[in-house]
Design a protein around this motif. Structure first.
Motif, PDB file in Angstrom:
ATOM      1  N   MET A 158       1.368  -1.045  -0.016  1.00  0.00           N
ATOM      2  CA  MET A 158      -0.055   0.134   0.126  1.00  0.00           C
ATOM      3  C   MET A 158       0.748   0.996   0.048  1.00  0.00           C
ATOM      4  N   PHE A 159       0.308   1.911  -0.500  1.00  0.00           N
ATOM      5  CA  PHE A 159       0.800   3.524  -0.297  1.00  0.00           C
ATOM      6  C   PHE A 159       0.104   4.762   0.441  1.00  0.00           C
ATOM      7  N   TRP A 160       0.713   5.714   0.739  1.00  0.00           N
ATOM      8  CA  TRP A 160      -0.136   6.681   1.119  1.00  0.00           C
ATOM      9  C   TRP A 160       1.209   7.891   0.798  1.00  0.00           C
ATOM     10  N   GLU A 161      -0.164   9.572   0.193  1.00  0.00           N
ATOM     11  CA  GLU A 161       0.586  10.589   0.026  1.00  0.00           C
ATOM     12  C   GLU A 161       0.049  11.013   0.662  1.00  0.00           C
ATOM     13  N   ALA A 162       0.896  11.577   1.509  1.00  0.00           N
ATOM     14  CA  ALA A 162       0.827  12.619   2.836  1.00  0.00           C
ATOM     15  C   ALA A 162       1.082  13.962   2.717  1.00  0.00           C
ATOM     16  N   PRO A 163       0.267  15.133   3.282  1.00  0.00           N
ATOM     17  CA  PRO A 163       1.610  16.168   3.302  1.00  0.00           C
ATOM     18  C   PRO A 163       1.922  15.902   4.329  1.00  0.00           C
ATOM     19  N   ILE A 164       3.057  17.347   5.188  1.00  0.00           N
ATOM     20  CA  ILE A 164       3.703  17.065   6.430  1.00  0.00           C
ATOM     21  C   ILE A 164       2.781  16.712   7.494  1.00  0.00           C
ATOM     22  N   ARG A 181      -2.317   3.083   9.406  1.00  0.00           N
ATOM     23  CA  ARG A 181      -2.005   3.032   7.800  1.00  0.00           C
ATOM     24  C   ARG A 181      -0.853   1.904   7.888  1.00  0.00           C
ATOM     25  N   GLN A 182       0.488   2.539   8.285  1.00  0.00           N
ATOM     26  CA  GLN A 182       1.210   1.043   7.535  1.00  0.00           C
ATOM     27  C   GLN A 182       1.737   0.920   5.921  1.00  0.00           C
ATOM     28  N   PRO A 183       2.346   1.774   5.887  1.00  0.00           N
ATOM     29  CA  PRO A 183       1.910   1.694   4.547  1.00  0.00           C
ATOM     30  C   PRO A 183       3.897   1.233   4.187  1.00  0.00           C
ATOM     31  N   ASP A 184       3.238   0.897   2.970  1.00  0.00           N
ATOM     32  CA  ASP A 184       4.870   0.310   1.964  1.00  0.00           C
ATOM     33  C   ASP A 184       5.653   1.084   1.742  1.00  0.00           C
ATOM     34  N   LEU A 185       4.998   1.794   1.180  1.00  0.00           N
ATOM     35  CA  LEU A 185       6.012   3.621   0.363  1.00  0.00           C
ATOM     36  C   LEU A 185       5.225   4.434   0.652  1.00  0.00           C
ATOM     37  N   LEU A 186       6.145   5.581   1.151  1.00  0.00           N
ATOM     38  CA  LEU A 186       5.194   6.780   1.191  1.00  0.00           C
ATOM     39  C   LEU A 186       5.496   7.659   0.095  1.00  0.00           C
ATOM     40  N   VAL A 187       4.408   8.606  -0.416  1.00  0.00           N
ATOM     41  CA  VAL A 187       4.694   9.428  -1.452  1.00  0.00           C
ATOM     42  C   VAL A 187       4.406  10.648  -0.777  1.00  0.00           C
ATOM     43  N   ALA A 188       5.545  11.655  -0.569  1.00  0.00           N
ATOM     44  CA  ALA A 188       5.610  12.834   0.124  1.00  0.00           C
ATOM     45  C   ALA A 188       6.146  14.347  -0.472  1.00  0.00           C
ATOM     46  N   PRO A 189       6.237  15.666  -0.313  1.00  0.00           N
ATOM     47  CA  PRO A 189       6.572  16.020  -0.440  1.00  0.00           C
ATOM     48  C   PRO A 189       8.376  16.682  -0.239  1.00  0.00           C
ATOM     49  N   LEU A 190       9.018  16.539  -0.915  1.00  0.00           N
ATOM     50  CA  LEU A 190      10.435  16.737  -0.368  1.00  0.00           C
ATOM     51  C   LEU A 190      10.841  17.777   0.761  1.00  0.00           C
ATOM     52  N   PRO A 191      11.484  17.222   1.502  1.00  0.00           N
ATOM     53  CA  PRO A 191      11.493  17.801   2.360  1.00  0.00           C
ATOM     54  C   PRO A 191      12.230  19.302   2.733  1.00  0.00           C
ATOM     55  N   ILE A 192      12.246  20.270   2.993  1.00  0.00           N
ATOM     56  CA  ILE A 192      12.842  21.810   3.065  1.00  0.00           C
ATOM     57  C   ILE A 192      13.527  22.397   4.119  1.00  0.00           C
ATOM     58  N   ASP A 193      13.908  20.876   4.696  1.00  0.00           N
ATOM     59  CA  ASP A 193      14.562  21.511   6.168  1.00  0.00           C
ATOM     60  C   ASP A 193      15.204  19.837   6.906  1.00  0.00           C
ATOM     61  N   LEU A 194      16.104  20.172   7.939  1.00  0.00           N
ATOM     62  CA  LEU A 194      16.951  19.051   7.960  1.00  0.00           C
ATOM     63  C   LEU A 194      16.298  18.778   9.031  1.00  0.00           C
ATOM     64  N   LYS A 195      16.069  19.214  10.098  1.00  0.00           N
ATOM     65  CA  LYS A 195      14.338  18.507  10.896  1.00  0.00           C
ATOM     66  C   LYS A 195      13.773  17.705  10.474  1.00  0.00           C
ATOM     67  N   TYR A 196      12.575  18.224   9.600  1.00  0.00           N
ATOM     68  CA  TYR A 196      12.401  16.868   8.958  1.00  0.00           C
ATOM     69  C   TYR A 196      12.668  16.195   7.999  1.00  0.00           C
ATOM     70  N   SER A 197      13.437  16.037   7.485  1.00  0.00           N
ATOM     71  CA  SER A 197      14.710  14.435   6.810  1.00  0.00           C
ATOM     72  C   SER A 197      14.817  13.902   8.313  1.00  0.00           C
ATOM     73  N   LYS A 198      15.308  14.317   9.491  1.00  0.00           N
ATOM     74  CA  LYS A 198      15.923  13.912  10.365  1.00  0.00           C
ATOM     75  C   LYS A 198      14.796  12.867  11.150  1.00  0.00           C
ATOM     76  N   TRP A 199      13.820  13.487  11.407  1.00  0.00           N
ATOM     77  CA  TRP A 199      12.742  13.032  11.920  1.00  0.00           C
ATOM     78  C   TRP A 199      11.604  11.655  10.613  1.00  0.00           C
ATOM     79  N   ILE A 200      11.807  12.108   9.913  1.00  0.00           N
ATOM     80  CA  ILE A 200      11.472  10.385   8.794  1.00  0.00           C
ATOM     81  C   ILE A 200      12.973   9.458   8.802  1.00  0.00           C
ATOM     82  N   GLN A 201      14.372  10.054   9.103  1.00  0.00           N
ATOM     83  CA  GLN A 201      15.287   9.209   9.294  1.00  0.00           C
ATOM     84  C   GLN A 201      15.039   8.019  10.409  1.00  0.00           C
TER      85      GLN A 201
END
Length: 159
Positions: free
Chosen positions: A1-7, A19-39
């Motif tokens: 299942m994929f999930w398209e989600a706003p930030i 949801r437990q998605p296999d694939l997340l379709v999301a906007p490109l991270p605009i700051d390092l905090k968001y990237s680290k949160w996803i990591q």
């Protein structure tokens, strides 16, 4: 299942558990905090990423790569490009899943491996029990344990 989600939805833990998605379709991270949160999230939940963006921001691209996305699409994105990208990602996920299952099959007991082979041949639990001289309940117990060990919901996933 994929999930398209706003930030805003991405940081809602309950939504992730739902949801437990296999694939997340999301906007490109605009700051390092968001990237680290996803990591950090990737350390606890297994999923793939596909980012999209309306502009080519090299700084944002650098920050996004730490999360190891499958792809980053820059607008304008055609429907055909999106479908092709999703199909390639799904193909990659299927190949990884098959490899993981093959590795896990080696960890099954000999009896469990034997039952998997009979299931692949299309035999029912009753037919397996007759062939192996064990009860149908024992076969069903083996089947349940095999699914647990392989982390699959249906035997079609291991065929």
């Amino acid at each position: 299942m994929f999930w398209e989600a706003p930030i805003e939805q991405l940081q809602d833990t309950e939504t992730w558990q739902e949801r437990q998605p296999d694939l997340l379709v999301a906007p490109l991270p605009i700051d390092l905090k968001y990237s680290k949160w996803i990591q950090d999230l990737q350390d606890h939940i297994s999923f793939r990423l596909l980012y999209y963006s309306s502009d080519l921001n090299l700084d944002a691209l650098d920050k996004a790569w730490i999360t190891q996305p499958e792809a980053i699409l820059i607008d304008p994105i055609t429907e055909a490009q999106m479908i092709a990208t999703l199909r390639l990602i799904q193909l990659n996920l299927n190949n990884l899943s098959k490899k993981n299952i093959q590795d896990k099959l080696k960890q099954l007991s000999l009896r469990e491996q034997e039952i998997v082979q009979l299931i692949r041949r299309g035999l029912s639990s009753k037919q397996i029990s007759e062939r192996l001289f064990i009860s149908t309940n024992t076969v069903n117990t083996h089947k349940r344990r095999i699914k647990e060990k392989l982390q699959v919901k249906r035997f079609a996933e291991i065929s």
